[in-house]
Design a protein around this motif. Structure first.
Motif, PDB file in Angstrom:
ATOM      1  N   GLY A   7       0.805  -1.234   0.000  1.00  0.00           N
ATOM      2  CA  GLY A   7       0.000   0.000   0.000  1.00  0.00           C
ATOM      3  C   GLY A   7       0.827   1.267   0.000  1.00  0.00           C
ATOM      4  N   SER A   8       2.167   1.153   0.118  1.00  0.00           N
ATOM      5  CA  SER A   8       2.984   2.360   0.174  1.00  0.00           C
ATOM      6  C   SER A   8       2.950   3.136  -1.141  1.00  0.00           C
ATOM      7  CB  SER A   8       4.424   2.020   0.548  1.00  0.00           C
ATOM      8  OG  SER A   8       5.025   1.253  -0.473  1.00  0.00           O
ATOM      9  N   LYS A   9       2.906   2.416  -2.280  1.00  0.00           N
ATOM     10  CA  LYS A   9       2.859   3.087  -3.575  1.00  0.00           C
ATOM     11  C   LYS A   9       1.558   3.861  -3.741  1.00  0.00           C
ATOM     12  CE  LYS A   9       5.991   0.086  -6.174  1.00  0.00           C
ATOM     13  NZ  LYS A   9       6.149  -0.791  -7.351  1.00  0.00           N
ATOM     14  N   ALA A  10       0.488   3.255  -3.271  1.00  0.00           N
ATOM     15  CA  ALA A  10      -0.805   3.933  -3.371  1.00  0.00           C
ATOM     16  C   ALA A  10      -0.825   5.198  -2.527  1.00  0.00           C
ATOM     17  CB  ALA A  10      -1.918   2.981  -2.922  1.00  0.00           C
ATOM     18  N   SER A  11      -0.283   5.094  -1.305  1.00  0.00           N
ATOM     19  CA  SER A  11      -0.282   6.274  -0.436  1.00  0.00           C
ATOM     20  C   SER A  11       0.627   7.361  -0.999  1.00  0.00           C
ATOM     21  CB  SER A  11       0.175   5.884   0.981  1.00  0.00           C
ATOM     22  OG  SER A  11       1.502   5.375   0.949  1.00  0.00           O
ATOM     23  N   GLU A  12       1.767   6.939  -1.610  1.00  0.00           N
ATOM     24  CA  GLU A  12       2.671   7.899  -2.229  1.00  0.00           C
ATOM     25  C   GLU A  12       1.982   8.604  -3.397  1.00  0.00           C
ATOM     26  OE1 GLU A  12       6.714   7.584  -4.858  1.00  0.00           O
ATOM     27  OE2 GLU A  12       6.595   6.325  -3.046  1.00  0.00           O
ATOM     28  N   HIS A  13       1.219   7.836  -4.167  1.00  0.00           N
ATOM     29  CA  HIS A  13       0.460   8.390  -5.298  1.00  0.00           C
ATOM     30  C   HIS A  13      -0.546   9.419  -4.796  1.00  0.00           C
ATOM     31  CE1 HIS A  13      -1.557   8.410  -9.218  1.00  0.00           C
ATOM     32  NE2 HIS A  13      -2.705   8.275  -8.552  1.00  0.00           N
ATOM     33  N   ASP A  14      -1.264   9.071  -3.725  1.00  0.00           N
ATOM     34  CA  ASP A  14      -2.264   9.983  -3.170  1.00  0.00           C
ATOM     35  C   ASP A  14      -1.624  11.265  -2.663  1.00  0.00           C
ATOM     36  OD1 ASP A  14      -4.205   8.172  -3.747  1.00  0.00           O
ATOM     37  OD2 ASP A  14      -4.375   7.356  -1.720  1.00  0.00           O
ATOM     38  N   GLU A  15      -0.423  11.126  -2.048  1.00  0.00           N
ATOM     39  CA  GLU A  15       0.256  12.304  -1.508  1.00  0.00           C
ATOM     40  C   GLU A  15       0.681  13.249  -2.630  1.00  0.00           C
ATOM     41  OE1 GLU A  15       4.169  13.368   1.210  1.00  0.00           O
ATOM     42  OE2 GLU A  15       3.340  11.322   1.223  1.00  0.00           O
ATOM     43  N   ARG A  16       1.165  12.694  -3.736  1.00  0.00           N
ATOM     44  CA  ARG A  16       1.574  13.537  -4.861  1.00  0.00           C
ATOM     45  C   ARG A  16       0.396  14.278  -5.480  1.00  0.00           C
ATOM     46  NH1 ARG A  16       2.870  11.151  -9.048  1.00  0.00           N
ATOM     47  NH2 ARG A  16       2.615   8.943  -8.541  1.00  0.00           N
ATOM     48  N   LEU A  17      -0.778  13.698  -5.375  1.00  0.00           N
ATOM     49  CA  LEU A  17      -1.969  14.297  -5.984  1.00  0.00           C
ATOM     50  C   LEU A  17      -2.866  14.982  -4.958  1.00  0.00           C
ATOM     51  CD1 LEU A  17      -2.905  11.418  -8.449  1.00  0.00           C
ATOM     52  CD2 LEU A  17      -1.687  13.535  -8.967  1.00  0.00           C
ATOM     53  N   SER A  18      -2.363  15.198  -3.759  1.00  0.00           N
ATOM     54  CA  SER A  18      -3.206  15.759  -2.702  1.00  0.00           C
ATOM     55  C   SER A  18      -3.745  17.134  -3.073  1.00  0.00           C
ATOM     56  CB  SER A  18      -2.421  15.832  -1.386  1.00  0.00           C
ATOM     57  OG  SER A  18      -1.272  16.665  -1.537  1.00  0.00           O
ATOM     58  N   ALA A  19      -2.909  17.962  -3.721  1.00  0.00           N
ATOM     59  CA  ALA A  19      -3.365  19.299  -4.127  1.00  0.00           C
ATOM     60  C   ALA A  19      -4.484  19.188  -5.152  1.00  0.00           C
ATOM     61  CB  ALA A  19      -2.200  20.089  -4.704  1.00  0.00           C
ATOM     62  N   LEU A  20      -4.340  18.265  -6.105  1.00  0.00           N
ATOM     63  CA  LEU A  20      -5.359  18.086  -7.135  1.00  0.00           C
ATOM     64  C   LEU A  20      -6.666  17.596  -6.527  1.00  0.00           C
ATOM     65  CD1 LEU A  20      -6.105  18.163 -10.105  1.00  0.00           C
ATOM     66  CD2 LEU A  20      -5.114  15.886 -10.363  1.00  0.00           C
ATOM     67  N   TYR A  21      -6.563  16.645  -5.589  1.00  0.00           N
ATOM     68  CA  TYR A  21      -7.771  16.132  -4.939  1.00  0.00           C
ATOM     69  C   TYR A  21      -8.459  17.224  -4.129  1.00  0.00           C
ATOM     70  CZ  TYR A  21      -6.319  11.346  -6.101  1.00  0.00           C
ATOM     71  OH  TYR A  21      -5.974  10.206  -6.761  1.00  0.00           O
ATOM     72  N   SER A  22      -7.673  17.994  -3.412  1.00  0.00           N
ATOM     73  CA  SER A  22      -8.250  19.072  -2.593  1.00  0.00           C
ATOM     74  C   SER A  22      -8.969  20.099  -3.462  1.00  0.00           C
ATOM     75  CB  SER A  22      -7.137  19.758  -1.802  1.00  0.00           C
ATOM     76  OG  SER A  22      -7.618  20.906  -1.133  1.00  0.00           O
ATOM     77  N   ASN A  23      -8.329  20.481  -4.551  1.00  0.00           N
ATOM     78  CA  ASN A  23      -8.930  21.473  -5.449  1.00  0.00           C
ATOM     79  C   ASN A  23     -10.179  20.924  -6.133  1.00  0.00           C
ATOM     80  OD1 ASN A  23      -6.957  23.346  -4.842  1.00  0.00           O
ATOM     81  ND2 ASN A  23      -5.635  22.754  -6.556  1.00  0.00           N
ATOM     82  N   THR A  24     -10.138  19.660  -6.524  1.00  0.00           N
ATOM     83  CA  THR A  24     -11.288  19.043  -7.184  1.00  0.00           C
ATOM     84  C   THR A  24     -12.478  18.967  -6.240  1.00  0.00           C
ATOM     85  OG1 THR A  24      -9.825  17.713  -8.573  1.00  0.00           O
ATOM     86  CG2 THR A  24     -12.102  16.992  -8.398  1.00  0.00           C
ATOM     87  N   THR A  25     -12.227  18.630  -4.996  1.00  0.00           N
ATOM     88  CA  THR A  25     -13.309  18.563  -4.007  1.00  0.00           C
ATOM     89  C   THR A  25     -13.949  19.930  -3.801  1.00  0.00           C
ATOM     90  OG1 THR A  25     -12.209  16.738  -2.853  1.00  0.00           O
ATOM     91  CG2 THR A  25     -13.875  17.974  -1.618  1.00  0.00           C
ATOM     92  N   ALA A  26     -13.123  20.971  -3.743  1.00  0.00           N
ATOM     93  CA  ALA A  26     -13.638  22.326  -3.552  1.00  0.00           C
ATOM     94  C   ALA A  26     -14.481  22.775  -4.739  1.00  0.00           C
ATOM     95  CB  ALA A  26     -12.478  23.295  -3.329  1.00  0.00           C
TER      96      ALA A  26
END
Length: 516
Positions: A7-26
């Protein structure tokens, strides 16, 4: 040998895209605030502030402007709606929905493993192609077709027949040439007042009253002077007035000013509009001669008066001109009068360019505010239709463009095609939301329309929101201005790309005065 934790790769992927996810949610949250308003079955939104003041509206840009927003990406989306309103005057909800859909579909492709840069390239290519295809389907108007303009006003005006009739009549009074001018906005000709009787007339309404009750309430065949200045004598500072020479100069200014006013009267002036204040001397001399004076008129209104009456604004120093020279600066209006009940000035039948005023009335402040917004949307859409033609409404043209983009996607090599695919999917969103707001299953109905469009080779088929049947929007006279659709999609594409480019969000420090 060390092992990578599951699961480390998945969490790393999510961390790299955290800004995109945050902006998309807003952005999604912002879109959800207006999505329920689109279409003939769209509902209203109630906005309430801390003081308990209430606005009930169906207008997308009003909802977005008045809602409390702190997220920067959400503010970016609101700026898109503002740009749509400023440029076109309508279509803010469509622009918001398309932007949210594009971003959501783009993020979906990123989650599949497509690089963000490739998705961005595809979105840009897909939006550009969709704009070209939609533009190619525009139907130009044959002059000021009254029926077509009325139907455009009905759609944009949320089926308020009285407002649609007023706006259509105003368009005809204004004329084709004026409506096509980039400097003119028909929406600026819309006014609203509590207790007023809704009407349209050829002339202007200025939200001012005459300077004094002793002045005439009404002047006919009136020569109009516009003073883009204060109407008073030249002033001297207190230091200069303290000298004998200064006092003599002050008296000279006063005498000259009174002579200028007498000369002005000899030129036949019946109405004076000023940018600033009017001195007691000018009020006395002109008022006793039966001149109607309106002071402290906004620059915007002064320009309208000048354009409609043919007057040329003049500074107070220009009042020294001779009567014959002054005559060249005067405009003319059939009648200028004060409406005491509505507390405004009306200027009717100017010799300059034709100009119509749409006055919308209602019984309460809340209702009149919403009717004003509806009338402005309708006026903007009518003018946009005159300039750029019309396309089928009801989400029909976007669904047609979606298939065109899907065809184009087959010609795009590499992962960029996934970004193009995101555009094709996002273009289905307007019809999906309209159908959903009407109470039908969007998955079923949109696919039914899609098949029907393919079978009939039509770009005009959509869903009748009353009975759910597939109908031809052009035959039903449900049109949208082409420019509303084009600008909404273009703005949505631009903000989507801007947000997807954001890799990191960093809070800025407050700069000291020396650093600023």
């Amino acid at each position: 040998m060390s092992q990578t934790p599951i699961g480390s790769k998945a969490s790393e992927h999510d961390e790299r895209l955290s800004a995109l996810y945050s902006n998309t949610t807003a952005v999604r949250a912002i879109a959800s605030a207006v999505e329920g308003t689109i279409g003939p079955k769209g509902l209203d939104t109630m906005l309430v502030d801390a003081a308990g003041n209430v606005i009930i509206t169906n207008d997308g840009v009003t909802i977005l402007h008045r809602m409390e927003v702190v997220h920067p990406a959400a503010k970016m989306l609101i700026n898109v709606a503002s740009a749509q309103q400023e440029e076109i005057g309508d279509g803010t909800t469509t622009a918001t929905l398309l932007a949210a859909a594009l971003l959501q579909e783009g993020v979906g492709q990123v989650e599949r493993g497509v690089p963000v840069t490739r998705v961005i390239e595809g979105v840009q290519q897909g939006v550009k192609y969709a704009l070209e295809r939609i533009k190619s389907r525009a139907r130009a108007l044959d002059g000021l077709d009254r029926e077509v303009l009325y139907q455009v006003a009905m759609v944009a005006g949320r089926e308020h027949r009285d407002i649609a009739e007023l706006v259509t009549e105003a368009a005809h009074l204004t004329g084709d040439e004026k409506l096509r001018s980039r400097e003119f906005r028909l929406a600026d000709c819309v006014m609203a007042a509590v207790g007023a009787e809704s009407e349209v007339f050829q002339g202007l309404v200025i939200d001012k009253q005459r300077m004094s009750p002793q002045m005439p309430m009404r002047v006919t065949d009136a020569r109009v002077l516009i003073v883009d200045d204060e109407l008073e004598a030249e002033e001297l500072d207190s230091e200069a007035l303290g000298t004998e020479a200064g006092f003599l100069l002050y008296r000279q200014y006063k005498e000259q000013f009174r002579a200028n006013l007498e000369r002005l009267l000899s030129s036949g002036v019946a109405a004076v509009f000023t940018d600033r204040g009017v001195s007691p001397v000018a009020e006395e001399v002109l008022g006793e001669a039966g001149v109607l004076i309106v002071q402290r008129v906004t620059s915007k209104d002064l320009r309208k008066i000048a354009e409609h009456t043919g007057a040329r604004p003049i500074k107070r120093t220009g009042l020294t001109k001779g009567a014959e020279e002054l005559h060249k600066f005067l405009g003319l209006a059939e009648v200028i009068y004060e409406d005491e009940r509505m507390e405004n000035i009306r200027i009717v039948g100017g010799q300059g360019k034709p100009m119509a005023t749409i006055l919308v009335g209602a019984s309460t402040e809340e209702v009149v505010g919403e009717r004003l917004r509806i009338a402005k949307d309708a006026a903007s859409s009518v003018q946009a239709a005159v300039r750029g033609g019309i396309v089928p409404g009801g989400g029909a043209i976007e669904l047609w463009a979606s298939r065109e983009v899907e065809k184009m996607r087959e010609t795009v090599r590499g992962m960029t095609g996934f970004g193009v695919e995101a555009v094709a999917r996002a273009l289905r969103r307007p019809m999906t939301q309209i159908v959903q707001n009407a109470g039908f299953n969007p998955l079923e109905k949109v696919e039914e329309v899609n098949v029907a469009q393919i079978e009939r080779g039509s770009d005009a088929l959509a869903v009748d929101c009353d009975d759910g049947q597939v109908v031809d929007m052009m035959e039903r006279c449900i049109f949208d201005p082409t420019s509303v659709k084009l600008h909404a999609l273009q703005a949505a594409g631009e903000v989507t790309v801007a947000i997807m480019r954001i890799h990191t969000i960093i809070r800025m420090k407050e700069l000291s005065p020396d650093e600023a």
